[in-house]
Design a protein around this motif. Structure first.
Motif, PDB file in Angstrom:
ATOM      1  N   ALA A   1       0.820  -1.218   0.000  1.00  5.49           N
ATOM      2  CA  ALA A   1       0.000   0.000   0.000  1.00  5.49           C
ATOM      3  C   ALA A   1       0.852   1.265   0.000  1.00  5.49           C
ATOM      4  N   GLY A   2       2.160   1.128   0.254  1.00  4.44           N
ATOM      5  CA  GLY A   2       3.067   2.277   0.211  1.00  4.44           C
ATOM      6  C   GLY A   2       3.146   3.059   1.497  1.00  4.44           C
ATOM      7  N   PHE A   3       2.788   2.449   2.632  1.00  6.26           N
ATOM      8  CA  PHE A   3       2.755   3.175   3.897  1.00  6.26           C
ATOM      9  C   PHE A   3       4.061   3.076   4.679  1.00  6.26           C
ATOM     10  N   ILE A   4       4.898   2.098   4.376  1.00  4.36           N
ATOM     11  CA  ILE A   4       6.126   1.932   5.156  1.00  4.36           C
ATOM     12  C   ILE A   4       7.173   2.964   4.765  1.00  4.36           C
ATOM     13  N   THR A   5       7.240   3.284   3.484  1.00  3.85           N
ATOM     14  CA  THR A   5       8.232   4.250   3.011  1.00  3.85           C
ATOM     15  C   THR A   5       7.850   5.649   3.458  1.00  3.85           C
ATOM     16  N   ARG A   6       8.818   6.366   4.011  1.00  2.00           N
ATOM     17  CA  ARG A   6       8.573   7.734   4.435  1.00  2.00           C
ATOM     18  C   ARG A   6       8.376   8.612   3.216  1.00  2.00           C
ATOM     19  N   ASP A   7       7.346   9.456   3.251  1.00  2.00           N
ATOM     20  CA  ASP A   7       7.103  10.406   2.166  1.00  2.00           C
ATOM     21  C   ASP A   7       8.098  11.547   2.346  1.00  2.00           C
ATOM     22  N   SER A   8       9.107  11.600   1.489  1.00  2.00           N
ATOM     23  CA  SER A   8      10.226  12.515   1.702  1.00  2.00           C
ATOM     24  C   SER A   8       9.998  13.897   1.111  1.00  2.00           C
ATOM     25  N   ARG A   9       8.815  14.156   0.553  1.00  2.00           N
ATOM     26  CA  ARG A   9       8.577  15.472  -0.039  1.00  2.00           C
ATOM     27  C   ARG A   9       8.492  16.531   1.051  1.00  2.00           C
ATOM     28  N   VAL A  10       9.283  17.572   0.896  1.00  2.00           N
ATOM     29  CA  VAL A  10       9.269  18.692   1.834  1.00  2.00           C
ATOM     30  C   VAL A  10       9.166  19.987   1.042  1.00  2.00           C
ATOM     31  N   VAL A  11       8.928  21.077   1.734  1.00  2.00           N
ATOM     32  CA  VAL A  11       8.798  22.366   1.074  1.00  2.00           C
ATOM     33  C   VAL A  11      10.153  22.779   0.511  1.00  2.00           C
ATOM     34  N   GLU A  12      10.153  23.212  -0.725  1.00  2.00           N
ATOM     35  CA  GLU A  12      11.390  23.638  -1.375  1.00  2.00           C
ATOM     36  C   GLU A  12      11.819  24.987  -0.827  1.00  2.00           C
ATOM     37  N   ARG A  13      13.113  25.163  -0.632  1.00  2.00           N
ATOM     38  CA  ARG A  13      13.592  26.399  -0.021  1.00  2.00           C
ATOM     39  C   ARG A  13      13.608  27.541  -1.025  1.00  2.00           C
ATOM     40  N   LYS A  14      13.537  28.763  -0.509  1.00  2.00           N
ATOM     41  CA  LYS A  14      13.594  29.950  -1.345  1.00  2.00           C
ATOM     42  C   LYS A  14      15.024  30.168  -1.819  1.00  2.00           C
ATOM     43  N   LYS A  15      15.166  30.553  -3.080  1.00  2.00           N
ATOM     44  CA  LYS A  15      16.485  30.790  -3.648  1.00  2.00           C
ATOM     45  C   LYS A  15      16.774  32.285  -3.747  1.00  2.00           C
ATOM     46  N   TYR A  16      18.058  32.597  -3.733  1.00  2.00           N
ATOM     47  CA  TYR A  16      18.506  33.976  -3.871  1.00  2.00           C
ATOM     48  C   TYR A  16      18.162  34.483  -5.268  1.00  2.00           C
ATOM     49  N   GLY A  17      17.664  35.716  -5.366  1.00  2.00           N
ATOM     50  CA  GLY A  17      17.314  36.308  -6.644  1.00  2.00           C
ATOM     51  C   GLY A  17      15.948  35.880  -7.154  1.00  2.00           C
ATOM     52  N   ARG A  18      15.169  35.205  -6.332  1.00  2.00           N
ATOM     53  CA  ARG A  18      13.828  34.747  -6.707  1.00  2.00           C
ATOM     54  C   ARG A  18      12.828  35.290  -5.690  1.00  2.00           C
ATOM     55  N   ALA A  19      11.569  35.407  -6.130  1.00  2.00           N
ATOM     56  CA  ALA A  19      10.524  35.874  -5.231  1.00  2.00           C
ATOM     57  C   ALA A  19      10.153  34.781  -4.225  1.00  2.00           C
ATOM     58  N   LYS A  20      10.067  33.550  -4.712  1.00  2.00           N
ATOM     59  CA  LYS A  20       9.805  32.395  -3.848  1.00  2.00           C
ATOM     60  C   LYS A  20      10.767  31.292  -4.274  1.00  2.00           C
ATOM     61  N   ALA A  21      10.389  30.041  -4.094  1.00  2.00           N
ATOM     62  CA  ALA A  21      11.295  28.948  -4.436  1.00  2.00           C
ATOM     63  C   ALA A  21      11.580  28.906  -5.934  1.00  2.00           C
ATOM     64  N   ARG A  22      10.555  29.121  -6.753  1.00  2.00           N
ATOM     65  CA  ARG A  22      10.742  29.062  -8.202  1.00  2.00           C
ATOM     66  C   ARG A  22      10.264  30.316  -8.914  1.00  2.00           C
ATOM     67  N   LYS A  23       9.386  31.073  -8.277  1.00  2.00           N
ATOM     68  CA  LYS A  23       8.818  32.252  -8.914  1.00  2.00           C
ATOM     69  C   LYS A  23       9.870  33.355  -9.027  1.00  2.00           C
ATOM     70  N   SER A  24       9.948  33.960 -10.211  1.00  2.00           N
ATOM     71  CA  SER A  24      10.885  35.067 -10.419  1.00  2.00           C
ATOM     72  C   SER A  24      10.177  36.390 -10.165  1.00  2.00           C
ATOM     73  N   PHE A  25      10.977  37.437 -10.061  1.00  2.00           N
ATOM     74  CA  PHE A  25      10.403  38.781  -9.970  1.00  2.00           C
ATOM     75  C   PHE A  25       9.828  39.161 -11.327  1.00  2.00           C
ATOM     76  N   GLN A  26       8.934  40.148 -11.333  1.00  2.00           N
ATOM     77  CA  GLN A  26       8.294  40.570 -12.596  1.00  2.00           C
ATOM     78  C   GLN A  26       9.355  41.131 -13.537  1.00  2.00           C
ATOM     79  N   PHE A  27       9.265  40.657 -14.795  1.00  2.00           N
ATOM     80  CA  PHE A  27      10.230  41.089 -15.807  1.00  2.00           C
ATOM     81  C   PHE A  27       9.849  42.453 -16.335  1.00  2.00           C
ATOM     82  N   SER A  28      10.814  43.354 -16.452  1.00  2.00           N
ATOM     83  CA  SER A  28      10.572  44.689 -17.002  1.00  2.00           C
ATOM     84  C   SER A  28      11.294  44.819 -18.336  1.00  2.00           C
ATOM     85  N   LYS A  29      10.533  45.149 -19.378  1.00  2.00           N
ATOM     86  CA  LYS A  29      11.132  45.274 -20.697  1.00  2.00           C
ATOM     87  C   LYS A  29      11.948  46.554 -20.802  1.00  2.00           C
ATOM     88  N   ARG A  30      11.507  47.635 -20.124  1.00  2.00           N
ATOM     89  CA  ARG A  30      12.235  48.912 -20.178  1.00  2.00           C
ATOM     90  C   ARG A  30      12.606  49.395 -18.811  1.00  2.00           C
TER      91      ARG A  30
END
Length: 170
Positions: free
Chosen positions: A141-170
């Motif tokens: 049933a898949g209950f013995i294996t620990r579910d290893s998914r955790v929250v992804e950490r925020k990266k430098y130069g990003r708004a969140k873990a994967r989201k970038s800041f709004q791009f400005s053309k000018r």
């Protein structure tokens, strides 16, 4: 087909995929002598630690009538959402042990969803320690294996873990 290892026709391939070639008629029987000894303390309980996200649950199970206590509170009080209570009960339903064990758990860290997953993981491990023969169905049933998914950490130069800041053309 039995004397060679190659597939000669599509019919042979179908037999291989279906599993009808090379399958013995004997069912797989578990030898009780090969199972590990149950891990039961002097009070008749089995202990296990369950983890999920940032939650850690310490779980003790013993034979009883199905009473589940978490952090000194009843399960209906601690986990008010029915979905979380369903997650906890899954290990007992898969192993056909509903209302046959009392559970006492202490859980800390994370949110309610992670805590419910940690308690389920702890109950599963404690069941396998109390009755080692239950390991097969619980693992399937898949209950013995620990579910290893955790929250992804925020990266430098990003708004969140994967989201970038709004791009400005000018």
């Amino acid at each position: 087909m039995a004397d060679t290892d190659t597939v000669q026709s599509l019919a042979d391939l179908k037999d291989v995929v279906d599993g009808t070639v090379g399958v013995s008629s004997e069912a797989k029987v578990i030898d009780p002598a090969t199972l590990p000894d149950p891990k039961i303390d002097e009070l008749g309980r089995s202990y296990a630690t369950g983890k999920r996200k940032n939650s850690i649950a310490r779980v003790w199970i013993k034979p009883g009538n199905g009473k589940i206590t978490i952090n000194g509170r009843d399960v209906e009080v601690y986990f008010a959402r029915p979905v979380l209570r369903l997650i906890i009960a899954q290990a007992f339903q898969v192993s056909d042990r509903v209302d046959s064990y009392d559970v006492m758990a202490t859980v800390k860290g994370g949110g309610l969803s992670g805590q419910a997953g940690a308690v389920r993981h702890g109950i599963t491990k404690a069941l396998t320690y109390y009755e080692p023969i239950l390991r097969g169905p619980l693992k399937a049933a898949g209950f013995i294996t620990r579910d290893s998914r955790v929250v992804e950490r925020k990266k430098y130069g990003r708004a969140k873990a994967r989201k970038s800041f709004q791009f400005s053309k000018r």
